[in-house]
Design a protein around this motif. Structure first.
Motif, PDB file in Angstrom:
ATOM      1  N   LYS A   1       0.832  -1.216   0.000  1.00 19.12           N
ATOM      2  CA  LYS A   1       0.000   0.000   0.000  1.00 19.12           C
ATOM      3  C   LYS A   1       0.867   1.266   0.000  1.00 19.12           C
ATOM      4  O   LYS A   1       0.662   2.170  -0.800  1.00 19.12           O
ATOM      5  CB  LYS A   1      -0.939   0.003   1.229  1.00 19.12           C
ATOM      6  CG  LYS A   1      -1.770  -1.279   1.357  1.00 19.12           C
ATOM      7  CD  LYS A   1      -2.642  -1.289   2.582  1.00 19.12           C
ATOM      8  CE  LYS A   1      -1.952  -1.292   3.937  1.00 19.12           C
ATOM      9  NZ  LYS A   1      -1.188  -2.515   4.245  1.00 19.12           N
ATOM     10  N   SER A   2       1.823   1.334   0.924  1.00 21.95           N
ATOM     11  CA  SER A   2       2.638   2.556   1.021  1.00 21.95           C
ATOM     12  C   SER A   2       3.564   2.717  -0.179  1.00 21.95           C
ATOM     13  O   SER A   2       3.718   3.819  -0.705  1.00 21.95           O
ATOM     14  CB  SER A   2       3.462   2.549   2.311  1.00 21.95           C
ATOM     15  OG  SER A   2       2.621   2.540   3.428  1.00 21.95           O
ATOM     16  N   VAL A   3       4.171   1.626  -0.620  1.00 28.09           N
ATOM     17  CA  VAL A   3       5.077   1.723  -1.774  1.00 28.09           C
ATOM     18  C   VAL A   3       4.288   2.212  -3.001  1.00 28.09           C
ATOM     19  O   VAL A   3       4.742   3.082  -3.745  1.00 28.09           O
ATOM     20  CB  VAL A   3       5.767   0.372  -2.063  1.00 28.09           C
ATOM     21  CG1 VAL A   3       6.481   0.398  -3.408  1.00 28.09           C
ATOM     22  CG2 VAL A   3       6.765   0.036  -0.963  1.00 28.09           C
TER      23      VAL A   3
ATOM     24  N   PHE B   1       1.789  10.992   6.191  1.00 27.62           N
ATOM     25  CA  PHE B   1       2.595   9.789   6.416  1.00 27.62           C
ATOM     26  C   PHE B   1       2.020   8.904   7.522  1.00 27.62           C
ATOM     27  O   PHE B   1       1.245   9.353   8.362  1.00 27.62           O
ATOM     28  CB  PHE B   1       4.033  10.174   6.763  1.00 27.62           C
ATOM     29  CG  PHE B   1       4.815  10.595   5.562  1.00 27.62           C
ATOM     30  CD1 PHE B   1       5.589   9.692   4.861  1.00 27.62           C
ATOM     31  CD2 PHE B   1       4.746  11.896   5.104  1.00 27.62           C
ATOM     32  CE1 PHE B   1       6.302  10.077   3.737  1.00 27.62           C
ATOM     33  CE2 PHE B   1       5.451  12.290   3.975  1.00 27.62           C
ATOM     34  CZ  PHE B   1       6.230  11.375   3.292  1.00 27.62           C
ATOM     35  N   GLN B   2       2.463   7.650   7.494  1.00 24.91           N
ATOM     36  CA  GLN B   2       1.989   6.659   8.458  1.00 24.91           C
ATOM     37  C   GLN B   2       2.251   7.124   9.900  1.00 24.91           C
ATOM     38  O   GLN B   2       1.439   6.914  10.771  1.00 24.91           O
ATOM     39  CB  GLN B   2       2.682   5.325   8.167  1.00 24.91           C
ATOM     40  CG  GLN B   2       1.749   4.153   8.269  1.00 24.91           C
ATOM     41  CD  GLN B   2       2.316   2.887   7.618  1.00 24.91           C
ATOM     42  OE1 GLN B   2       2.956   2.939   6.575  1.00 24.91           O
ATOM     43  NE2 GLN B   2       2.065   1.754   8.222  1.00 24.91           N
ATOM     44  N   ASN B   3       3.406   7.763  10.153  1.00 23.36           N
ATOM     45  CA  ASN B   3       3.685   8.294  11.490  1.00 23.36           C
ATOM     46  C   ASN B   3       3.907   9.791  11.373  1.00 23.36           C
ATOM     47  O   ASN B   3       5.051  10.250  11.341  1.00 23.36           O
ATOM     48  CB  ASN B   3       4.946   7.647  12.081  1.00 23.36           C
ATOM     49  CG  ASN B   3       4.735   6.187  12.293  1.00 23.36           C
ATOM     50  OD1 ASN B   3       3.800   5.795  12.975  1.00 23.36           O
ATOM     51  ND2 ASN B   3       5.570   5.375  11.676  1.00 23.36           N
TER      52      ASN B   3
ATOM     53  N   ALA C   1      -4.231   9.657   3.263  1.00 25.03           N
ATOM     54  CA  ALA C   1      -3.863   9.459   4.674  1.00 25.03           C
ATOM     55  C   ALA C   1      -3.463   7.998   4.864  1.00 25.03           C
ATOM     56  O   ALA C   1      -4.268   7.085   4.658  1.00 25.03           O
ATOM     57  CB  ALA C   1      -5.037   9.826   5.572  1.00 25.03           C
ATOM     58  N   ASP C   2      -2.183   7.802   5.191  1.00 30.09           N
ATOM     59  CA  ASP C   2      -1.657   6.439   5.365  1.00 30.09           C
ATOM     60  C   ASP C   2      -1.820   6.052   6.832  1.00 30.09           C
ATOM     61  O   ASP C   2      -1.154   6.608   7.704  1.00 30.09           O
ATOM     62  CB  ASP C   2      -0.168   6.426   4.944  1.00 30.09           C
ATOM     63  CG  ASP C   2       0.321   5.031   4.600  1.00 30.09           C
ATOM     64  OD1 ASP C   2      -0.373   4.055   4.957  1.00 30.09           O
ATOM     65  OD2 ASP C   2       1.393   4.912   3.986  1.00 30.09           O
ATOM     66  N   GLU C   3      -2.731   5.162   7.109  1.00 25.74           N
ATOM     67  CA  GLU C   3      -3.019   4.697   8.480  1.00 25.74           C
ATOM     68  C   GLU C   3      -3.367   5.856   9.426  1.00 25.74           C
ATOM     69  O   GLU C   3      -2.682   6.056  10.442  1.00 25.74           O
ATOM     70  CB  GLU C   3      -1.806   3.927   9.042  1.00 25.74           C
ATOM     71  CG  GLU C   3      -1.476   2.662   8.304  1.00 25.74           C
ATOM     72  CD  GLU C   3      -2.461   1.540   8.568  1.00 25.74           C
ATOM     73  OE1 GLU C   3      -3.347   1.697   9.449  1.00 25.74           O
ATOM     74  OE2 GLU C   3      -2.376   0.526   7.874  1.00 25.74           O
TER      75      GLU C   3
END
Ligand code: ATP
Ligand code: SF4
Ligand code: MG
Length: 329
Positions: A48-50, A98-100, A177-179
């Motif tokens: 997903k992120s890649v 980003f995820q974080n 929005a990643d996570e």
């Protein structure tokens, strides 16, 4: 579907690992309409992120290669553009959270500094009252105090809200929005879901929400894409898919999520572990874990087919009327 704002076709990406390229994204088609909220769900490592970061040029350019595919943004082809030009167009129109998000900020700089930088990058003068309006829209009450704080002083929920407000400075047409709910607890999760919905309505932004969480998918997305092994395995209207997807993998994920919520039921888990790109082969990527597997599933990667508006890759989908409910998963 309304006219696509963003359209990805046959997109393949390899990551450079120790001077060799390893394919991790294996031919993805994806469309996002104006104002739409699309969910992407899939287990850890499904790509997903890649997928999203390489699409936007957010990974180190030396660390990957786009092997093939097209990316259209508002009908304009992006992948042929020089990377700087592509980034100029996409960076202004598409915001990636980003995820974080807290870790993606500089810990030694105040929140206000980050807002000022955002204006500078966009070539606009800093507008303090607009920043306060954005902070208020993302649910931050004590805006003056918060602007003086440093990222490490924020809670997980505040970090997500700040990231969202920073993203809105550019007035993007798309927010990815990643996570968005993974770093916050269950009570804040509900608030974050409501907030994303409100932002989508107020600012008219299309959204891609990447998550492991079917609650998030259920409450805020209109359409969902299920990824596994660098492929889209299933895609369709969120409510229809969650009620009775034709795909064994989607059904397995939903049954797991429901058994986790229902304390009285026996915990259901998908057998085995997600597939590592090192072990990709010309077979259904889910074959080693699938209860419906037959020999034909190992002969090739199932092609994408459509049934009642749902897209799926599977040799033995649940198409029969008797298979309607998730009880068969
Ligand atoms: N920088 C990297 N170097 C080597 N392999 C990587 C790198 N980034 C990702 N990968 C590999 O690429 C695959 C896809 O990773 P990706 O981060 O896109 O997964 P994901 O679906 O976003 O997972 P998660 O839900 O855990 O965030 C995984 O197998 C991962 O190990
Ligand atoms: S193709 Fe076969 S192994 Fe893959 S999900 Fe469908 S039934 Fe299962
Ligand atoms: Mg990820």
């Amino acid at each position: 579907m309304a006219e696509a704002l963003l359209a990805l076709k046959a997109y393949r990406v390899s990551l450079k690992i120790s001077d060799k390229y390893l394919e991790v994204i294996r031919g993805i088609d994806l469309k996002l309409a104006k104002g739409e909220v699309l969910g992407i769900i899939g287990e850890s490592g499904s790509g997903k992120s890649v997928l999203l970061k390489t699409m936007l040029g957010l990974m180190d350019y030396d660390s990957y290669r786009v092997d093939s595919g097209t990316l259209l943004y508002e009908g304009e082809s992006m992948l042929e553009l020089p990377i700087k030009k592509r980034y100029q167009i996409l960076g202004r129109s598409i915001a990636y959270i980003f995820q974080n998000p807290k870790q993606s900020l500089s810990q030694r700089k105040t929140i206000q500094y980050h807002f000022k930088e955002q204006f500078k990058v966009l070539g606009k003068p800093y507008d303090a009252s607009y920043v306060k309006q954005l902070l208020s829209d993302v649910g931050i009450e004590n805006q003056t105090t918060l602007l003086k704080q440093y990222p490490y002083q924020l809670s997980g929920g505040q970090g997500q809200r700040i990231a969202l407000a920073l993203a809105l400075v550019a007035q993007p047409k798309v927010i990815i929005a990643d996570e968005p709910t993974s770093a916050i607890d269950a009570t804040l999760k509900l608030k974050m879901m409501k907030l994303l919905k409100q932002i989508n309505e107020k600012y008219g932004t299309a959204m891609i929400i990447v998550t492991h969480d079917f609650d998030v998918i259920h409450h805020i997305t209109q359409r969902v894409v299920v990824m596994y092994g660098g492929l889209v395995m299933n895609e369709g209207d969120t409510q229809a898919l969650m009620k009775a997807s034709v795909h064994p993998y989607t059904r397995g994920l939903i049954t797991c999520a429901e058994s986790l919520k229902d304390m009285s039921s026996t915990l259901y888990e998908l057998s085995g572990y997600p597939l590592n790109p090192l072990n990709f082969k010309e077979a259904c990527p889910f074959a080693e874990r699938c209860e419906r597997k037959t020999i034909s599933c190992e002969a090739m990667v199932p092609i994408m087919e459509t049934y009642r508006g749902e897209r799926y890759r599977c040799c033995h989908p649940y198409l029969d009327a008797n298979d309607g409910g998730l009880a068969h998963a």
